[in-house]
Design a protein around this motif. Structure first.
Motif, PDB file in Angstrom:
ATOM      1  N   GLU A 289      -9.364  -1.343   5.657  1.00 51.04           N
ATOM      2  CA  GLU A 289      -8.473  -1.044   6.777  1.00 51.04           C
ATOM      3  C   GLU A 289      -9.015   0.127   7.590  1.00 51.04           C
ATOM      4  O   GLU A 289      -9.032   0.096   8.824  1.00 51.04           O
ATOM      5  CB  GLU A 289      -7.076  -0.727   6.259  1.00 51.04           C
TER       6      GLU A 289
ATOM      7  N   LYS B   5       0.839  -1.187   0.000  1.00 53.27           N
ATOM      8  CA  LYS B   5       0.000   0.000   0.000  1.00 53.27           C
ATOM      9  C   LYS B   5       0.877   1.242   0.000  1.00 53.27           C
ATOM     10  O   LYS B   5       1.831   1.348   0.775  1.00 53.27           O
ATOM     11  CB  LYS B   5      -0.915   0.022   1.227  1.00 53.27           C
TER      12      LYS B   5
ATOM     13  N   PHE C 271      -7.838   3.680   2.148  1.00 50.48           N
ATOM     14  CA  PHE C 271      -7.885   2.225   2.328  1.00 50.48           C
ATOM     15  C   PHE C 271      -9.193   1.874   3.026  1.00 50.48           C
ATOM     16  O   PHE C 271      -9.315   1.967   4.248  1.00 50.48           O
ATOM     17  CB  PHE C 271      -6.687   1.740   3.143  1.00 50.48           C
TER      18      PHE C 271
ATOM     19  N   VAL D  28      -4.809   0.740  -4.186  1.00 53.32           N
ATOM     20  CA  VAL D  28      -4.038   1.090  -2.990  1.00 53.32           C
ATOM     21  C   VAL D  28      -2.621   1.521  -3.312  1.00 53.32           C
ATOM     22  O   VAL D  28      -1.902   2.016  -2.441  1.00 53.32           O
ATOM     23  CB  VAL D  28      -4.018  -0.081  -1.984  1.00 53.32           C
TER      24      VAL D  28
ATOM     25  N   ASP E   6     -14.638  -8.825   2.282  1.00 52.59           N
ATOM     26  CA  ASP E   6     -13.415  -8.901   3.074  1.00 52.59           C
ATOM     27  C   ASP E   6     -13.718  -9.008   4.561  1.00 52.59           C
ATOM     28  O   ASP E   6     -12.992  -9.666   5.304  1.00 52.59           O
ATOM     29  CB  ASP E   6     -12.551  -7.661   2.819  1.00 52.59           C
TER      30      ASP E   6
ATOM     31  N   SER F 203      -8.848  -5.262  -5.447  1.00 52.52           N
ATOM     32  CA  SER F 203      -8.247  -4.891  -4.170  1.00 52.52           C
ATOM     33  C   SER F 203      -8.847  -5.746  -3.062  1.00 52.52           C
ATOM     34  O   SER F 203     -10.044  -6.036  -3.062  1.00 52.52           O
ATOM     35  CB  SER F 203      -8.513  -3.406  -3.880  1.00 52.52           C
ATOM     36  N   THR F 204      -8.018  -6.156  -2.129  1.00 54.75           N
ATOM     37  CA  THR F 204      -8.496  -6.936  -0.986  1.00 54.75           C
ATOM     38  C   THR F 204      -7.505  -6.814   0.158  1.00 54.75           C
ATOM     39  O   THR F 204      -6.298  -6.697  -0.059  1.00 54.75           O
ATOM     40  CB  THR F 204      -8.685  -8.415  -1.345  1.00 54.75           C
ATOM     41  N   ASP F 205      -8.012  -6.831   1.371  1.00 55.64           N
ATOM     42  CA  ASP F 205      -7.159  -6.841   2.558  1.00 55.64           C
ATOM     43  C   ASP F 205      -7.098  -8.219   3.212  1.00 55.64           C
ATOM     44  O   ASP F 205      -6.151  -8.519   3.934  1.00 55.64           O
ATOM     45  CB  ASP F 205      -7.673  -5.828   3.591  1.00 55.64           C
ATOM     46  N   THR F 206      -8.107  -9.052   2.971  1.00 60.04           N
ATOM     47  CA  THR F 206      -8.196 -10.316   3.715  1.00 60.04           C
ATOM     48  C   THR F 206      -8.233 -11.555   2.822  1.00 60.04           C
ATOM     49  O   THR F 206      -8.190 -12.670   3.331  1.00 60.04           O
ATOM     50  CB  THR F 206      -9.463 -10.329   4.591  1.00 60.04           C
TER      51      THR F 206
END
Length: 281
Positions: free
Chosen positions: A272, A3, A269, A249, A32, A191-194
């Motif tokens: 997040e 990021k 973000f 990101v 997510d 896009s993904t955080d998890t």
């Protein structure tokens, strides 16, 4: 996924609606953190009942943010019962310039509402094929894009490049290029955080397409021209239309984000920011 945390001052803000969507995109950011987001359904809740909403609007004014976009974190902007009234309230009562982000399935029915926006109406168009569309969004029916795009005053199109539509991309870009009132096209990387492991195949496909089709011209889309830099993303002329390849990101743009459960984040973000501020709303 790296990021870019070297961000410019926020230039816009999002109102992220929480509720039940009319499509089921497999890459939706709402998936997510479903354990936090799916407990809410505010599609029929008047915005006067949203927690911390006036506080959020004041924060935007204090930061000199003029542009607000109504979008959905796990739903669609046009599903929201009071979206027309909300646009009027934000523009007429507070002086913001409003845009919306939508999958377009209700656009024909609500085209007059969409055209109230002083900013662009952002349509997500991922495929023109029923089979491909079902693989991506779990719907075989395709909105009447010819009619919708011709009758929208000011719009841009977002395409999430993925494992299902990558072979369709040249034809899709060619189709969209014929509409003069499409301001630009944004080709987005998932896009993904998890769910990095689950969605890495799509992220790799984006990078491969961008390198081979755009940078190296292995399978040329035609004569491609780099036009300008847009917050760390390059805009190209493809088929006579501005096309921005957007790595989300990794860009340097920043924004404020409001979620209709009252959560406020001052970071681009989205997931997040929501997680970091959820307990404080």
């Amino acid at each position: 996924m790296i990021k870019n945390r070297e961000r410019e001052a926020p230039v816009f803000a999002n109102i992220n609606l929480l509720g039940k969507c009319n499509v089921d995109c497999y890459f939706c950011l709402g998936k997510d953190i479903p354990e936090l987001l799916n407990i809410h359904n505010h599609n029929n809740v008047h915005f006067s009942e949203w927690k911390n909403f006036e506080q959020f609007l004041q924060q935007c004014k204090d930061a000199n943010i003029k542009n607000l976009y109504i979008t959905g974190q796990n739903t669609d902007a046009l599903v929201y019962k009071y979206v027309g009234e909300l646009i009027d309230y934000l523009q007429d009562e507070h002086g913001f310039d409003v845009g919306i982000r939508t999958n377009g399935y209700l656009a024909e029915k609500k085209i007059d509402i969409a055209n109230k926006c002083k900013r662009s109406v952002g349509y997500s168009i991922h495929s023109l094929s029923s089979d491909t569309n079902y693989s991506i969004m779990k719907r075989e029916d395709i909105p009447d894009w010819d009619n919708i795009l011709k009758n929208t005053n000011n719009c841009r199109v977002s395409i999430v490049l993925n494992r299902y539509n990558v072979k369709e991309m040249p034809a899709l870009l060619w189709y969209l290029a014929k509409f003069d009132n499409i301001k630009y096209i944004q080709v987005r990387k998932i896009s993904t955080d998890t769910r990095l492991e689950e969605l890495q195949i799509d992220r790799d496909i984006y990078e491969k397409f961008y390198k081979e089709e755009i940078l190296d011209h292995v399978y040329p889309l035609g004569r491609i021209y780099a036009m300008y830099d847009f917050y760390g993303a390059t805009a190209y002329d493809i088929f006579g239309k501005e096309v921005i390849f957007w790595s989300t990101v990794e860009t340097c743009i920043d924004s404020f984000n409001y979620f209709t459960d009252g959560t406020i984040s001052n970071k681009y973000f989205v997931v997040e920011g929501y997680q970091n501020n959820y307990e404080n709303n």
